[in-house]
Design an enzyme around this catalytic site. Structure first.
Site, short mmCIF file in Angstrom:
data_model
loop_
_atom_site.label_atom_id
_atom_site.label_comp_id
_atom_site.label_asym_id
_atom_site.label_seq_id
_atom_site.Cartn_x
_atom_site.Cartn_y
_atom_site.Cartn_z
N SER A 1 0.82 -1.21 0.00
CA SER A 1 0.00 0.00 0.00
C SER A 1 0.86 1.26 0.00
O SER A 1 0.62 2.19 -0.79
CB SER A 1 -0.94 -0.06 1.21
OG SER A 1 -1.18 1.19 1.72
N ALA B 1 2.53 1.88 -3.40
CA ALA B 1 1.57 2.29 -4.43
C ALA B 1 1.22 3.77 -4.25
O ALA B 1 1.14 4.54 -5.22
CB ALA B 1 0.32 1.43 -4.37
N ASP C 1 8.12 -3.64 -4.23
CA ASP C 1 6.81 -2.97 -4.17
C ASP C 1 6.74 -1.77 -5.10
O ASP C 1 5.78 -1.62 -5.87
CB ASP C 1 6.48 -2.53 -2.73
CG ASP C 1 6.21 -3.72 -1.81
OD1 ASP C 1 6.58 -4.85 -2.17
OD2 ASP C 1 5.63 -3.51 -0.73
#
Ligand code: PMV
Length: 325
Positions: free
Chosen positions: A111, A114, A155
Protein backbone atom coordinates in the site's frame (compact mmCIF):
# COMPACT_ATOMS: atom_id res chain seq x y z
CA UNK A 1 7.31 27.73 -17.07
CA UNK A 2 4.01 25.84 -17.08
CA UNK A 3 1.40 26.72 -14.44
CA UNK A 4 0.54 24.14 -11.85
CA UNK A 5 -2.71 22.23 -12.25
CA UNK A 6 -4.66 19.58 -10.34
CA UNK A 7 -3.91 15.99 -11.45
CA UNK A 8 -4.84 12.50 -10.37
CA UNK A 9 -2.85 9.27 -10.77
CA UNK A 10 -3.26 5.72 -9.50
CA UNK A 11 -0.92 2.78 -8.88
CA UNK A 12 -1.60 -0.90 -8.13
CA UNK A 13 -1.08 -3.09 -5.06
CA UNK A 14 1.09 -6.19 -5.27
CA UNK A 15 0.99 -9.75 -4.09
CA UNK A 16 3.96 -12.10 -3.78
CA UNK A 17 3.06 -15.24 -5.73
CA UNK A 18 6.23 -17.27 -5.09
CA UNK A 19 9.49 -17.08 -3.19
CA UNK A 20 8.98 -14.83 -0.14
CA UNK A 21 11.59 -15.31 2.61
CA UNK A 22 13.82 -17.42 0.33
CA UNK A 23 14.36 -14.20 -1.67
CA UNK A 24 16.06 -12.63 1.36
CA UNK A 25 18.93 -15.14 0.94
CA UNK A 26 19.36 -14.68 -2.80
CA UNK A 27 16.73 -16.98 -4.30
CA UNK A 28 14.37 -15.55 -6.97
CA UNK A 29 10.76 -14.52 -6.25
CA UNK A 30 7.69 -13.62 -8.31
CA UNK A 31 5.32 -10.74 -7.56
CA UNK A 32 2.26 -9.47 -9.41
CA UNK A 33 0.41 -6.17 -9.59
CA UNK A 34 -3.27 -6.63 -8.74
CA UNK A 35 -6.47 -4.75 -9.44
CA UNK A 36 -6.62 -2.87 -6.13
CA UNK A 37 -5.30 0.66 -6.57
CA UNK A 38 -4.20 3.71 -4.60
CA UNK A 39 -5.50 6.99 -6.07
CA UNK A 40 -3.70 10.27 -5.44
CA UNK A 41 -4.71 13.81 -6.36
CA UNK A 42 -2.12 16.60 -6.33
CA UNK A 43 -3.30 20.20 -6.56
CA UNK A 44 -1.94 23.69 -5.90
CA UNK A 45 -2.56 24.82 -2.31
CA UNK A 46 -2.18 28.06 -0.43
CA UNK A 47 0.57 26.82 1.89
CA UNK A 48 4.34 27.02 2.10
CA UNK A 49 4.71 23.27 2.19
CA UNK A 50 2.90 20.03 1.49
CA UNK A 51 -0.54 19.21 2.88
CA UNK A 52 -1.24 15.47 2.97
CA UNK A 53 -4.82 14.34 3.40
CA UNK A 54 -5.85 10.69 3.66
CA UNK A 55 -9.53 10.03 2.97
CA UNK A 56 -9.13 6.53 4.41
CA UNK A 57 -7.59 7.63 7.69
CA UNK A 58 -9.51 10.93 7.87
CA UNK A 59 -6.14 12.54 8.63
CA UNK A 60 -4.63 15.85 7.49
CA UNK A 61 -0.94 16.67 8.06
CA UNK A 62 1.15 19.66 7.05
CA UNK A 63 4.84 19.42 6.13
CA UNK A 64 6.32 22.92 5.89
CA UNK A 65 9.25 23.49 3.52
CA UNK A 66 11.04 25.58 6.17
CA UNK A 67 11.01 22.64 8.62
CA UNK A 68 12.19 20.03 6.09
CA UNK A 69 14.92 18.58 8.35
CA UNK A 70 12.49 17.91 11.20
CA UNK A 71 9.55 16.36 9.37
CA UNK A 72 7.71 13.57 11.14
CA UNK A 73 4.20 12.20 10.84
CA UNK A 74 2.14 9.19 9.87
CA UNK A 75 2.16 10.16 6.21
CA UNK A 76 5.80 11.25 5.99
CA UNK A 77 6.64 8.97 3.05
CA UNK A 78 3.91 10.65 0.98
CA UNK A 79 5.30 14.12 1.73
CA UNK A 80 8.81 12.90 0.89
CA UNK A 81 7.61 11.47 -2.44
CA UNK A 82 5.98 14.79 -3.43
CA UNK A 83 8.96 16.80 -2.17
CA UNK A 84 11.55 14.63 -3.95
CA UNK A 85 9.55 14.85 -7.19
CA UNK A 86 9.55 18.67 -6.87
CA UNK A 87 13.28 18.64 -6.13
CA UNK A 88 13.90 16.53 -9.22
CA UNK A 89 11.92 19.08 -11.28
CA UNK A 90 13.74 21.99 -9.67
CA UNK A 91 10.39 23.59 -8.76
CA UNK A 92 8.78 23.97 -5.39
CA UNK A 93 5.38 25.34 -4.48
CA UNK A 94 2.58 24.65 -2.03
CA UNK A 95 0.57 21.52 -2.85
CA UNK A 96 -2.16 19.40 -1.37
CA UNK A 97 -1.86 15.62 -1.82
CA UNK A 98 -5.10 13.71 -1.32
CA UNK A 99 -4.93 9.91 -0.96
CA UNK A 100 -7.86 7.62 -1.56
CA UNK A 101 -6.82 3.96 -1.56
CA UNK A 102 -8.51 0.58 -2.06
CA UNK A 103 -5.41 -1.21 -0.73
CA UNK A 104 -5.60 -2.39 2.88
CA UNK A 105 -2.68 -0.77 4.76
CA UNK A 106 -0.25 -2.97 6.69
CA UNK A 107 -1.35 -6.04 4.73
CA UNK A 108 1.82 -6.78 2.76
CA UNK A 109 0.11 -5.63 -0.43
CA UNK A 110 2.47 -2.73 -0.90
CA UNK A 111 0.00 0.00 0.00
CA UNK A 112 2.66 2.55 0.95
CA UNK A 113 4.67 1.98 -2.23
CA UNK A 114 1.57 2.29 -4.43
CA UNK A 115 0.72 5.60 -2.72
CA UNK A 116 4.32 6.85 -3.09
CA UNK A 117 4.38 5.91 -6.79
CA UNK A 118 1.00 7.54 -7.51
CA UNK A 119 2.03 10.66 -5.53
CA UNK A 120 5.28 11.02 -7.48
CA UNK A 121 3.54 10.49 -10.82
CA UNK A 122 0.76 12.97 -10.02
CA UNK A 123 3.28 15.56 -8.75
CA UNK A 124 5.28 15.47 -12.01
CA UNK A 125 2.06 15.87 -13.99
CA UNK A 126 0.80 18.66 -11.74
CA UNK A 127 3.87 20.68 -12.82
CA UNK A 128 3.15 19.91 -16.47
CA UNK A 129 5.92 17.29 -16.84
CA UNK A 130 5.48 13.87 -18.44
CA UNK A 131 6.71 11.47 -15.73
CA UNK A 132 9.71 9.24 -16.50
CA UNK A 133 8.80 5.84 -14.99
CA UNK A 134 12.34 5.00 -13.93
CA UNK A 135 12.49 8.26 -12.00
CA UNK A 136 9.02 7.67 -10.49
CA UNK A 137 10.10 4.24 -9.21
CA UNK A 138 13.38 5.64 -7.87
CA UNK A 139 11.69 8.46 -5.97
CA UNK A 140 9.06 6.10 -4.51
CA UNK A 141 11.90 3.82 -3.38
CA UNK A 142 13.58 6.77 -1.63
CA UNK A 143 10.28 7.60 0.11
CA UNK A 144 9.84 3.96 1.18
CA UNK A 145 13.37 3.90 2.63
CA UNK A 146 12.56 6.70 5.02
CA UNK A 147 9.74 4.69 6.52
CA UNK A 148 10.67 1.02 6.05
CA UNK A 149 14.45 1.13 6.44
CA UNK A 150 15.49 -1.51 3.89
CA UNK A 151 12.77 -2.16 1.33
CA UNK A 152 13.64 -4.76 -1.32
CA UNK A 153 12.42 -2.55 -4.17
CA UNK A 154 9.79 -5.06 -5.27
CA UNK A 155 6.81 -2.97 -4.17
CA UNK A 156 7.73 0.28 -5.94
CA UNK A 157 8.77 -1.63 -9.09
CA UNK A 158 5.48 -3.53 -9.35
CA UNK A 159 3.44 -0.41 -8.52
CA UNK A 160 5.27 1.55 -11.26
CA UNK A 161 5.33 -0.99 -14.09
CA UNK A 162 2.44 -3.36 -13.24
CA UNK A 163 2.24 -6.93 -14.54
CA UNK A 164 4.18 -9.87 -13.16
CA UNK A 165 7.87 -9.67 -12.35
CA UNK A 166 10.60 -12.06 -11.36
CA UNK A 167 13.07 -10.63 -8.91
CA UNK A 168 16.41 -11.57 -7.41
CA UNK A 169 18.19 -9.52 -4.78
CA UNK A 170 21.11 -7.60 -6.21
CA UNK A 171 20.15 -8.51 -9.78
CA UNK A 172 16.95 -6.57 -10.31
CA UNK A 173 13.73 -7.37 -12.07
CA UNK A 174 12.54 -9.00 -15.26
CA UNK A 175 8.95 -8.74 -16.49
CA UNK A 176 7.23 -12.07 -17.18
CA UNK A 177 4.79 -12.51 -20.05
CA UNK A 178 1.92 -13.65 -17.87
CA UNK A 179 -1.68 -12.58 -18.38
CA UNK A 180 -3.54 -15.02 -16.15
CA UNK A 181 -6.62 -14.94 -18.39
CA UNK A 182 -9.69 -16.70 -17.02
CA UNK A 183 -8.33 -17.09 -13.51
CA UNK A 184 -8.48 -14.85 -10.49
CA UNK A 185 -6.52 -14.40 -7.31
CA UNK A 186 -8.53 -14.56 -4.12
CA UNK A 187 -6.91 -12.91 -1.10
CA UNK A 188 -8.10 -13.56 2.44
CA UNK A 189 -6.94 -11.90 5.64
CA UNK A 190 -6.11 -14.08 8.65
CA UNK A 191 -7.13 -11.14 10.84
CA UNK A 192 -3.77 -11.40 12.63
CA UNK A 193 -1.36 -8.47 12.09
CA UNK A 194 2.05 -9.46 10.76
CA UNK A 195 5.50 -8.14 11.54
CA UNK A 196 7.77 -8.56 8.53
CA UNK A 197 11.03 -7.69 10.31
CA UNK A 198 10.35 -10.14 13.14
CA UNK A 199 9.42 -12.99 10.77
CA UNK A 200 12.50 -12.43 8.59
CA UNK A 201 14.68 -12.54 11.72
CA UNK A 202 13.13 -15.80 12.92
CA UNK A 203 13.58 -17.52 9.59
CA UNK A 204 17.23 -16.45 9.30
CA UNK A 205 17.89 -17.72 12.83
CA UNK A 206 16.43 -21.11 11.88
CA UNK A 207 18.55 -21.25 8.72
CA UNK A 208 21.72 -20.28 10.57
CA UNK A 209 21.11 -22.90 13.27
CA UNK A 210 20.49 -25.81 10.85
CA UNK A 211 22.20 -24.79 7.61
CA UNK A 212 22.67 -28.35 6.34
CA UNK A 213 18.92 -28.96 6.68
CA UNK A 214 17.66 -25.61 5.40
CA UNK A 215 20.04 -24.96 2.50
CA UNK A 216 18.58 -27.72 0.30
CA UNK A 217 15.12 -26.27 1.00
CA UNK A 218 16.26 -22.81 -0.13
CA UNK A 219 17.69 -24.37 -3.27
CA UNK A 220 14.38 -26.19 -3.92
CA UNK A 221 12.44 -22.95 -3.35
CA UNK A 222 14.61 -21.24 -5.98
CA UNK A 223 14.02 -24.08 -8.48
CA UNK A 224 10.31 -23.83 -7.74
CA UNK A 225 10.30 -20.17 -8.77
CA UNK A 226 12.07 -20.95 -12.05
CA UNK A 227 9.51 -23.68 -12.79
CA UNK A 228 6.61 -21.39 -11.78
CA UNK A 229 7.88 -18.59 -14.08
CA UNK A 230 7.85 -21.03 -17.01
CA UNK A 231 4.36 -22.31 -16.18
CA UNK A 232 3.08 -18.75 -15.75
CA UNK A 233 4.30 -17.76 -19.20
CA UNK A 234 2.75 -20.94 -20.67
CA UNK A 235 -0.59 -20.25 -18.95
CA UNK A 236 -0.46 -23.66 -17.24
CA UNK A 237 -2.67 -22.73 -14.29
CA UNK A 238 -3.06 -26.29 -13.03
CA UNK A 239 0.70 -26.52 -12.48
CA UNK A 240 0.83 -23.05 -11.01
CA UNK A 241 -1.74 -24.03 -8.40
CA UNK A 242 0.18 -27.16 -7.52
CA UNK A 243 3.40 -25.19 -7.23
CA UNK A 244 1.67 -22.68 -4.94
CA UNK A 245 0.76 -25.61 -2.68
CA UNK A 246 4.37 -26.81 -2.67
CA UNK A 247 5.56 -23.26 -1.94
CA UNK A 248 3.14 -23.08 0.98
CA UNK A 249 4.62 -26.32 2.34
CA UNK A 250 8.09 -24.78 2.20
CA UNK A 251 6.83 -21.72 4.08
CA UNK A 252 5.23 -23.94 6.73
CA UNK A 253 8.54 -25.79 7.02
CA UNK A 254 10.39 -22.58 7.85
CA UNK A 255 7.83 -21.73 10.51
CA UNK A 256 5.97 -18.74 9.09
CA UNK A 257 2.54 -20.30 8.81
CA UNK A 258 -0.03 -20.21 11.62
CA UNK A 259 -3.16 -22.15 12.45
CA UNK A 260 -5.30 -19.30 11.05
CA UNK A 261 -3.33 -19.23 7.78
CA UNK A 262 -3.48 -23.04 7.45
CA UNK A 263 -7.26 -22.98 7.91
CA UNK A 264 -7.62 -20.41 5.13
CA UNK A 265 -5.21 -22.22 2.82
CA UNK A 266 -7.04 -25.56 3.22
CA UNK A 267 -10.50 -23.98 3.07
CA UNK A 268 -9.62 -22.41 -0.29
CA UNK A 269 -8.33 -25.72 -1.66
CA UNK A 270 -11.38 -27.64 -0.40
CA UNK A 271 -13.68 -25.08 -2.04
CA UNK A 272 -12.00 -25.74 -5.40
CA UNK A 273 -8.97 -23.43 -5.68
CA UNK A 274 -6.24 -24.61 -8.06
CA UNK A 275 -3.76 -23.83 -5.30
CA UNK A 276 -3.25 -21.62 -2.27
CA UNK A 277 -0.49 -20.36 -0.02
CA UNK A 278 0.28 -17.73 2.54
CA UNK A 279 1.67 -14.60 0.91
CA UNK A 280 4.33 -12.22 2.21
CA UNK A 281 6.01 -12.44 5.56
CA UNK A 282 3.51 -14.76 7.29
CA UNK A 283 2.88 -15.05 11.01
CA UNK A 284 -0.44 -13.42 10.08
CA UNK A 285 -1.49 -11.34 7.10
CA UNK A 286 -3.02 -12.79 3.96
CA UNK A 287 -3.27 -15.99 1.93
CA UNK A 288 -3.58 -16.01 -1.86
CA UNK A 289 -5.54 -18.62 -3.82
CA UNK A 290 -5.54 -19.19 -7.57
CA UNK A 291 -9.08 -19.89 -8.77
CA UNK A 292 -10.86 -20.43 -12.06
CA UNK A 293 -13.77 -18.11 -12.87
CA UNK A 294 -16.18 -21.04 -12.29
CA UNK A 295 -14.95 -21.67 -8.74
CA UNK A 296 -14.52 -18.03 -7.71
CA UNK A 297 -17.85 -17.65 -5.91
CA UNK A 298 -17.47 -20.89 -3.95
CA UNK A 299 -13.95 -20.08 -2.82
CA UNK A 300 -14.83 -16.51 -1.84
CA UNK A 301 -17.88 -17.64 0.12
CA UNK A 302 -16.00 -20.39 1.95
CA UNK A 303 -13.21 -17.96 2.92
CA UNK A 304 -15.71 -15.33 4.10
CA UNK A 305 -16.81 -17.76 6.83
CA UNK A 306 -13.34 -17.48 8.37
CA UNK A 307 -11.84 -14.21 7.20
CA UNK A 308 -12.73 -10.60 7.99
CA UNK A 309 -11.52 -9.41 4.54
CA UNK A 310 -11.68 -11.30 1.27
CA UNK A 311 -10.77 -9.74 -2.09
CA UNK A 312 -11.13 -11.29 -5.50
CA UNK A 313 -8.69 -9.57 -7.84
CA UNK A 314 -7.10 -9.85 -11.25
CA UNK A 315 -3.52 -9.30 -12.26
CA UNK A 316 -3.14 -5.70 -13.39
CA UNK A 317 -0.96 -5.38 -16.45
CA UNK A 318 -1.03 -1.62 -15.98
CA UNK A 319 1.23 0.06 -13.47
CA UNK A 320 0.95 3.70 -12.52
CA UNK A 321 -1.45 5.64 -14.75
CA UNK A 322 -3.27 8.94 -15.25
CA UNK A 323 -6.80 9.16 -13.89
CA UNK A 324 -9.54 11.67 -14.61
CA UNK A 325 -10.07 14.19 -11.81
O1 PMV B 1 4.39 -9.18 3.50
P1 PMV B 1 5.50 -8.39 2.92
O2 PMV B 1 5.16 -7.67 1.66
O3 PMV B 1 6.17 -7.51 3.93
O4 PMV B 1 6.53 -9.47 2.39
C1 PMV B 1 7.78 -9.70 2.94
C2 PMV B 1 8.55 -10.58 2.02
C3 PMV B 1 9.81 -11.17 2.65
O5 PMV B 1 10.40 -11.99 1.66
C4 PMV B 1 9.47 -12.01 3.85
C5 PMV B 1 10.77 -10.08 3.06
C6 PMV B 1 11.45 -9.33 1.92
O6 PMV B 1 11.96 -8.21 2.20
O7 PMV B 1 11.49 -9.80 0.78
Amino acid sequence: MKLMQATRSSAPAKVILFGEHFVVEGQPAIAAAISLRAHVTVEPADTDGILVYSKNLGLLEEYRFAERGAWSGKMLSIAIAAYTAMESLGRKSGVKVTVDSEIPPGSGMGSSAAVAVATTHATFRAFGEEPDLKEVSRIAFEAEKVVHGKPSGIDNTVATYGGVIAYRKGEGFIPLKAELNGVRLVLADSGVPRNTGEMVKRVLELKNTYPSVLEPLYHAAGRLVVEAARRLEEGDYESLGRLMNVNHGFLSAIGVSTLELEKLVYTARRAGALGSKLTGAGGGGFIVALVTAEKEKEVVEALRQLSPRVFSVEISSEGVRKEPL
